[in-house]
Structure formats: structure tokens, C-alpha cells
Write a protein that holds these residues in place. Structure first.
Motif: not given
Ligand SMILES: [Zn+2]
Length: 229
Positions: A37-50
Motif C-alpha cells: 500500500y502507498a500508505d502502508e502501516t505494520p497493521h496491514d500485514r499479518d505475522s507471515f508478512g501477508m
């Protein structure tokens, strides 16, 4: 043996009319071939990095009308991560005991290693689901107890590395964690694999609980409707 299901039960994982997905801008990931995401935050991915879709999260009173055929990505993921009942959110009574999975019969019993995006159910909610859910009505479902249900991957939109658009003509595709395709996927459902599968006769389970207990459980689940989970 099965008391009538309380009407109007909305499963926890169901979608609602006002809970649209947000539409963040998709860009190429800076450090590896894949989407971000252009404005990605750590909340956008799960613990597998997805990378995951961004659903809106509203309190129950502002969600609008239930959409029983739709699944809310966050609530589905939460139910799967905690192995909670997908209808009433009850956590497993015994973490070591096999979990009950109830699925539409697509040609035979649940198979060892089968993958599913449908979180577990408790026995009373299985009794409600097979009465209220047309797709699961008697003779159209399979049920199994499952010893292990580890995370396998997701169901999501897979982007084409060349055109940078989702694969056309397909809805959600299943993608395994750790694969190259996972980097190009925006996840919308958690998918687990089922191991230690034992087919279950739900009628026997209902008989084992007994009508009084089932009626009490049905009343408990009915009381959750509108409780603003
Ligand atoms: Zn339940």
C-alpha cells in the motif's frame, strides 16, 4: 432431537451493508517484487508478512443490514486465529480437544489435509447453522472433528506482476504462505489446513448434548444477536 433454531441469528463473521472495504492505493513494494500500500502501516500485514485488505470496522448499531452471504475479512481472520466459533465467538473449551468444522458438502467427507476458510463452530451453533443456512441444510453439509488446523495461507486477490492488476475473471484465489504468489496477493480470508480429521455425525452430537442443553445454548446464542460484538 434438535430444537428449532432461534430466528435471526447473524454469524459473527458475516458481513453487513455498511462495512465496505477501503480502497488504499496499491503500489510496487520497494524492497521485493510484490504489492504494497502507498500508505502502508505494520497493521496491514499479518505475522507471515501477508498484505491484507482494509475492511471498515463499525460498532454493531452502525453496521447496517446483515449480508449473510458475505464474510467480514477481519472477523473471519480473528475467528480463525483464535479458533473461535464463527457464529457465537465462543473459544474452544479445551485447547487440546479436536475442533468441530462444518462445511458444505462438495462431494464427500472432509479430507485429511483439506484446506478451508470456514472457521470452526461449536456444536449448538452447528445445530443453528444447519437449520438457518440454506447451503448447509440437512444432507448438504459435512462435519468433522479436527486435531490440528495450522495456518496454511489466505484467499485473496492475486495481482499480475506485468499488468499490476488483479487476475481477471477470478474472485478470491487460495495462496499458500511463503510462496512467490503470496507477495502479489492482497489477502481477504485466512485459510487453514485440517489434519487429524475424524468425520462427525452431528445428530449424535446433538443427542449427546440433549434437548434441554441445546435449548439453553440456542437461547444463549440468540441473546448475542444485537449485543454489539
Ligand atoms: Zn457457537
Amino acid at each position: 432431537m434438535l430444537p428449532p433454531a432461534p430466528p435471526g441469528v447473524v454469524p459473527y463473521i458475516a458481513g453487513y451493508s455498511e462495512e465496505a472495504l477501503l480502497n488504499p492505493r496499491i503500489v510496487r513494494h520497494l524492497f521485493f517484487p510484490g504489492v504494497a500500500y502507498a500508505d502502508e502501516t505494520p497493521h496491514d500485514r499479518d505475522s507471515f508478512g501477508m498484505l491484507w485488505v482494509r475492511p471498515t470496522l463499525l460498532p454493531r448499531r452502525r453496521r447496517g443490514e446483515p449480508r449473510l452471504r458475505e464474510v467480514h475479512p477481519y472477523r473471519q481472520r480473528r475467528a480463525m486465529a483464535n479458533m473461535m466459533c464463527q457464529v457465537c465467538t465462543r473459544p474452544p473449551e479445551d485447547l487440546d480437544a479436536p475442533l468441530l468444522f462444518l462445511m458444505r458438502d462438495t462431494g464427500g467427507p472432509v479430507k485429511e489435509g483439506e484446506r478451508t476458510a470456514s472457521p470452526p463452530v461449536c456444536v449448538p451453533c452447528a445445530g443453528i447453522s444447519i437449520q438457518l443456512c440454506h447451503a448447509l441444510r440437512r444432507g448438504h453439509y459435512v462435519a468433522a472433528r479436527v486435531e490440528h488446523a495450522p495456518a496454511w495461507g489466505v484467499a485473496g486477490l492475486v495481482y499480475d506482476p506485468d499488468t499490476f492488476t488483479p487476475h481477471p475473471g477470478k474472485e478470491l484465489e487460495r495462496v499458500e504462505y511463503g510462496t512467490e504468489r503470496a507477495l502479489w496477493t492482497v489477502a481477504a480470508r485466512a485459510v487453514v489446513a485440517l489434519y487429524g480429521v475424524t468425520p462427525v455425525d452431528l445428530e449424535e452430537e446433538f443427542a449427546h448434548l440433549g434437548t434441554d442443553r441445546l435449548e439453553g445454548e440456542f437461547a444463549r446464542v440468540a441473546g448475542l444477536v444485537g449485543a454489539g460484538r
